[in-house]
Scaffold this motif. Structure first.
Motif, PDB file in Angstrom:
ATOM      1  N   VAL A 114       6.273  -5.975 -18.260  1.00  0.00           N
ATOM      2  CA  VAL A 114       6.283  -5.775 -16.806  1.00  0.00           C
ATOM      3  C   VAL A 114       4.848  -5.768 -16.304  1.00  0.00           C
ATOM      4  N   HIS A 115       4.564  -6.612 -15.329  1.00  0.00           N
ATOM      5  CA  HIS A 115       3.237  -6.674 -14.708  1.00  0.00           C
ATOM      6  C   HIS A 115       3.355  -6.133 -13.277  1.00  0.00           C
ATOM      7  N   VAL A 116       2.496  -5.186 -12.945  1.00  0.00           N
ATOM      8  CA  VAL A 116       2.506  -4.575 -11.616  1.00  0.00           C
ATOM      9  C   VAL A 116       1.249  -5.018 -10.866  1.00  0.00           C
ATOM     10  N   ILE A 117       1.467  -5.610  -9.705  1.00  0.00           N
ATOM     11  CA  ILE A 117       0.357  -6.055  -8.860  1.00  0.00           C
ATOM     12  C   ILE A 117       0.417  -5.261  -7.553  1.00  0.00           C
ATOM     13  N   GLU A 153       0.813  -1.217   0.000  1.00  0.00           N
ATOM     14  CA  GLU A 153       0.000   0.000   0.000  1.00  0.00           C
ATOM     15  C   GLU A 153       0.851   1.272   0.000  1.00  0.00           C
ATOM     16  N   ARG A 154       2.120   1.187   0.355  1.00  0.00           N
ATOM     17  CA  ARG A 154       3.005   2.353   0.331  1.00  0.00           C
ATOM     18  C   ARG A 154       3.778   2.480  -0.988  1.00  0.00           C
ATOM     19  N   GLY A 155       3.570   1.528  -1.912  1.00  0.00           N
ATOM     20  CA  GLY A 155       4.308   1.523  -3.167  1.00  0.00           C
ATOM     21  C   GLY A 155       5.676   0.901  -3.045  1.00  0.00           C
ATOM     22  N   GLN A 156       5.914   0.154  -1.932  1.00  0.00           N
ATOM     23  CA  GLN A 156       7.188  -0.528  -1.738  1.00  0.00           C
ATOM     24  C   GLN A 156       7.097  -1.953  -2.294  1.00  0.00           C
ATOM     25  N   LEU A 157       8.238  -2.463  -2.818  1.00  0.00           N
ATOM     26  CA  LEU A 157       8.268  -3.836  -3.311  1.00  0.00           C
ATOM     27  C   LEU A 157       8.018  -4.810  -2.182  1.00  0.00           C
ATOM     28  N   ASP A 158       7.128  -5.743  -2.433  1.00  0.00           N
ATOM     29  CA  ASP A 158       6.860  -6.805  -1.467  1.00  0.00           C
ATOM     30  C   ASP A 158       7.521  -8.084  -1.994  1.00  0.00           C
ATOM     31  N   GLY A 159       8.791  -8.252  -1.706  1.00  0.00           N
ATOM     32  CA  GLY A 159       9.542  -9.388  -2.220  1.00  0.00           C
ATOM     33  C   GLY A 159      10.317  -9.025  -3.471  1.00  0.00           C
ATOM     34  N   GLU A 193       5.675   8.666  -7.885  1.00  0.00           N
ATOM     35  CA  GLU A 193       5.952   7.809  -9.044  1.00  0.00           C
ATOM     36  C   GLU A 193       5.697   6.347  -8.725  1.00  0.00           C
ATOM     37  N   ARG A 194       5.993   5.944  -7.458  1.00  0.00           N
ATOM     38  CA  ARG A 194       5.788   4.538  -7.103  1.00  0.00           C
ATOM     39  C   ARG A 194       4.304   4.176  -7.090  1.00  0.00           C
ATOM     40  N   ARG A 195       3.423   5.179  -7.004  1.00  0.00           N
ATOM     41  CA  ARG A 195       1.981   4.920  -7.052  1.00  0.00           C
ATOM     42  C   ARG A 195       1.441   4.954  -8.498  1.00  0.00           C
ATOM     43  N   ASP A 196       2.320   5.254  -9.445  1.00  0.00           N
ATOM     44  CA  ASP A 196       1.954   5.328 -10.866  1.00  0.00           C
ATOM     45  C   ASP A 196       2.456   4.061 -11.564  1.00  0.00           C
ATOM     46  N   ASP A 197       1.530   3.189 -11.971  1.00  0.00           N
ATOM     47  CA  ASP A 197       1.930   1.908 -12.582  1.00  0.00           C
ATOM     48  C   ASP A 197       2.812   2.108 -13.811  1.00  0.00           C
ATOM     49  N   SER A 198       2.495   3.096 -14.641  1.00  0.00           N
ATOM     50  CA  SER A 198       3.277   3.300 -15.859  1.00  0.00           C
ATOM     51  C   SER A 198       4.707   3.701 -15.536  1.00  0.00           C
ATOM     52  N   ALA A 199       4.892   4.523 -14.503  1.00  0.00           N
ATOM     53  CA  ALA A 199       6.246   4.931 -14.108  1.00  0.00           C
ATOM     54  C   ALA A 199       7.024   3.737 -13.569  1.00  0.00           C
ATOM     55  N   VAL A 200       6.366   2.888 -12.782  1.00  0.00           N
ATOM     56  CA  VAL A 200       7.023   1.690 -12.243  1.00  0.00           C
ATOM     57  C   VAL A 200       7.420   0.755 -13.379  1.00  0.00           C
ATOM     58  N   ARG A 201       6.501   0.542 -14.329  1.00  0.00           N
ATOM     59  CA  ARG A 201       6.807  -0.349 -15.448  1.00  0.00           C
ATOM     60  C   ARG A 201       7.991   0.180 -16.257  1.00  0.00           C
ATOM     61  N   GLU A 202       8.008   1.473 -16.527  1.00  0.00           N
ATOM     62  CA  GLU A 202       9.093   2.067 -17.312  1.00  0.00           C
ATOM     63  C   GLU A 202      10.436   1.908 -16.602  1.00  0.00           C
ATOM     64  N   ALA A 203      10.471   2.151 -15.282  1.00  0.00           N
ATOM     65  CA  ALA A 203      11.724   2.023 -14.532  1.00  0.00           C
ATOM     66  C   ALA A 203      12.223   0.585 -14.543  1.00  0.00           C
ATOM     67  N   VAL A 223      13.259   0.700  -8.934  1.00  0.00           N
ATOM     68  CA  VAL A 223      11.929   1.003  -8.377  1.00  0.00           C
ATOM     69  C   VAL A 223      12.059   1.762  -7.083  1.00  0.00           C
ATOM     70  N   GLN A 224      13.017   1.370  -6.238  1.00  0.00           N
ATOM     71  CA  GLN A 224      13.182   2.042  -4.934  1.00  0.00           C
ATOM     72  C   GLN A 224      13.624   3.491  -5.091  1.00  0.00           C
ATOM     73  N   ARG A 225      14.304   3.799  -6.204  1.00  0.00           N
ATOM     74  CA  ARG A 225      14.770   5.170  -6.435  1.00  0.00           C
ATOM     75  C   ARG A 225      13.636   6.102  -6.859  1.00  0.00           C
ATOM     76  N   LEU A 226      12.499   5.556  -7.248  1.00  0.00           N
ATOM     77  CA  LEU A 226      11.381   6.400  -7.664  1.00  0.00           C
ATOM     78  C   LEU A 226      10.842   7.185  -6.468  1.00  0.00           C
ATOM     79  N   GLY A 227      10.336   8.365  -6.748  1.00  0.00           N
ATOM     80  CA  GLY A 227       9.700   9.146  -5.704  1.00  0.00           C
ATOM     81  C   GLY A 227       8.396   8.501  -5.249  1.00  0.00           C
TER      82      GLY A 227
END
Length: 559
Positions: free
Chosen positions: A553-556, A479-485, A522-532, A515-519
């Motif tokens: 890239v699939h974002v869940i 929920e915070r936009g952090q990678l879970d695993g 940006e981490r709440r924006d699926d397109s930004a996560v996929r691009e990174a 992904v962790q470097r994103l603001g």
């Protein structure tokens, strides 16, 4: 800007020629003639794809120009039954829905193709007699019998109020064709008295000196070759060359051998030939199950696969996976065919496999057992001397063939030569002939069960995957936009066994870091996560392997 060329835009006194396939290339013939608001199509063929188009077997001209004007398309005339002249009809006719005209043998083959596509009862196919005359819209048509490497090749005389055109189709001047009628020299000579406006002609062998050669001479040579072989013999040739089939059958019988047909197209051609009155009076063919009941020196196998086609009968025999037929040490395979440019690798692989099994290879490199079906320079000169058109328009050839053909026409004192390309709109009359426009043209690929442009995103994407591999990444974020695993990565076509784990560990780390470097936003924006993630994966794989794989890239997310 491309003009419309429809209805009244086709001037009553003008005559246009427009190739959409087969000019600047060999294969995929599609030619259009425009006059008095109507279009006439001559031939509609295919060519076969190579490894540059993975997953695609068949290519054909893009008919978009005439599809948009199909209400003005008066009909389709087929010159002969080769695939590069009729093969696209089942694929493209539903876009055009026009009447089709062909002589008996061509019609017999086309009906079988249409039946496979469920179109037999839909296509209005008119069977025209040899040397027949008929009208299609404002075009008066006369067929003139020629000779080629298939029965019933026809030149088409197209007469209009603006002038007459001779469209040669594929041809040569064979003095002893063995099967079918001789070329109609008298009608060709008589055209000179009609002041023929233009000859649209075959350029395939314009760079070859002399004449194509005769099927009669090939029979004599094959008689000597096959008569001297002592064990089982297989002969590979183009199934459509009925004269060659007749020669092989006759030579086999003279040598005390029975013939077995191997390959679907071989059976289909023989059925059509007999239906059309050819290949009569021979012994019944052996079935595959009967071969082994006869001594090896009493059997001849007539096979498909002369071009190294991997699914053809001869390759299956060479691989040892044909269910009923085998060749052993001391047997022979005769290739009574030419190597079509581009097929060299496949043919040599086939021949190497046969030689490895102890089979003797006999082909036109060591025996003169094939002749071309297209006119050499001397035959082109003879045709120009007979017909004496005012304009020469070379077709059916690559650019170098067209240029060589144009030079021959110039040397024959034909007043004008026009070398065009697919899409070149040529105004033949009135006035001096000239290219007046370039209309859209291209290629369609039969991909799965659909027609797609060869530059479509589907085909481009597949090409990229074939040459660069593919990778799919699944990212799970909380929920915070952090990678879970760690990222989950699947790949295809990138790694040798044993090297994947180490490289993927580095790739996973690169993706996680990106992904962790994103603001936070940006981490709440699926397109930004996929691009990174995509950029990190591609950069890392490129650095380690020199490849830029197709990446998904699939974002869940879970809250």
């Amino acid at each position: 800007m491309v003009r419309s060329y429809t209805g009244s835009d086709l001037g009553a006194d003008a005559l246009y020629f427009l190739p959409l396939g087969g000019t600047g290339e060999i294969g995929m013939n599609l030619n259009l003639y425009g006059h008095k608001g109507a279009w006439l199509m001559v031939d509609l063929g295919i060519t076969f794809a190579d490894e540059r188009l993975p997953g695609v077997d068949v290519l054909m001209p893009d008919p978009a120009f005439i599809e948009e004007r199909r209400e003005d398309l008066a009909g389709l005339v087929l010159t002969h039954a080769h695939e590069d002249h009729i093969g696209a009809v089942p694929y493209i006719w539903p876009k055009l829905r026009c009447p089709v005209y062909a002589t008996g043998f061509t019609a017999a083959l086309l009906r079988r193709k249409l039946a496979e596509f469920g179109l037999l009862d839909e296509v209005p196919l008119t069977e025209v007699p040899l040397s027949g005359k008929f009208s299609v819209g404002p075009f008066d048509i006369e067929l003139i019998t020629l000779t080629h490497s298939i029965p019933e090749p026809n030149a088409v005389v197209i007469r209009t109020d603006a002038g007459s055109v001779l469209h040669t189709g594929d041809w040569k001047l064979d003095p002893d064709p063995l099967v079918g009628d001789d070329f109609d020299e008298a009608r060709l000579k008589a055209l000179a008295d009609e002041d023929v406006l233009a000859m649209i002609g075959d350029s395939t062998n314009a760079m070859v000196a002399g004449e194509a050669g005769s099927e009669g001479a090939v029979r004599d040579r094959l008689r000597d070759v096959i008569g001297g072989l002592k064990q089982r013999v297989a002969v590979a040739c183009f199934a459509s060359n009925v004269a060659r089939l007749e020669t092989i059958i006759k030579v086999a019988e003279e040598s005390g051998r029975r013939v077995c047909l191997l390959g679907r197209s071989m059976h289909r051609i023989v059925e059509c030939a007999r239906e059309s009155g050819y290949l009569k009076g021979h012994q019944p063919f052996l079935s595959e199950d009967e071969i082994d009941y006869l001594p090896r020196n009493e059997v001849l196998l007539l096979c498909t696969g002369s071009q190294g086609e991997p699914r053809a009968a001869l390759w299956r025999i060479a691989r040892g996976d044909h269910p009923a037929v085998a060749l052993d040490k001391g047997d022979a395979v005769v290739f009574s065919s030419r190597v079509i440019p581009g097929n060299e690798t496949k043919i040599f692989e086939l021949q190497n496999a046969l030689v490895e099994s102890g089979v003797e290879i006999i082909d036109d490199r060591n025996h003169d057992i094939h002749v071309s079906g297209h006119p050499g320079r001397d035959e082109l000169i003879q045709m120009y001397q007979w017909v004496r058109p005012r304009i020469a328009v070379p077709v059916h050839g690559e650019r170098r063939h067209l240029a060589a053909h144009a030079q021959i026409a110039k040397e024959c004192q034909i007043p004008q030569q026009i070398v065009g390309q697919n899409g070149a709109m040529i105004q033949l009359a009135p006035g001096e002939a000239r290219i007046i426009d370039q209309v859209p043209s291209g290629r369609l690929a039969y991909e799965g069960r659909r027609l797609l442009p060869v530059n479509s995103s589907v085909i481009k994407g597949r090409q990229k995957m074939v040459f660069n591999g593919a990778a799919a990444v699944t990212l799970v974020l909380d929920e915070r936009g952090q990678l879970d695993g760690d990222p989950e990565i699947s790949t295809a076509g990138l790694f040798e066994p044993g090297e994947e784990d180490e490289i993927l560990t580095e790739v996973e780390a690169a993706i996680s870091h990106a992904v962790q470097r994103l603001g936070k936003r940006e981490r709440r924006d699926d397109s930004a996560v996929r691009e990174a993630a995509q950029q990190a994966l591609r950069r890392t794989v490129n650095r380690l392997l020199g490849k830029k794989p197709v990446t998904m890239v699939h974002v869940i997310r879970f809250e």
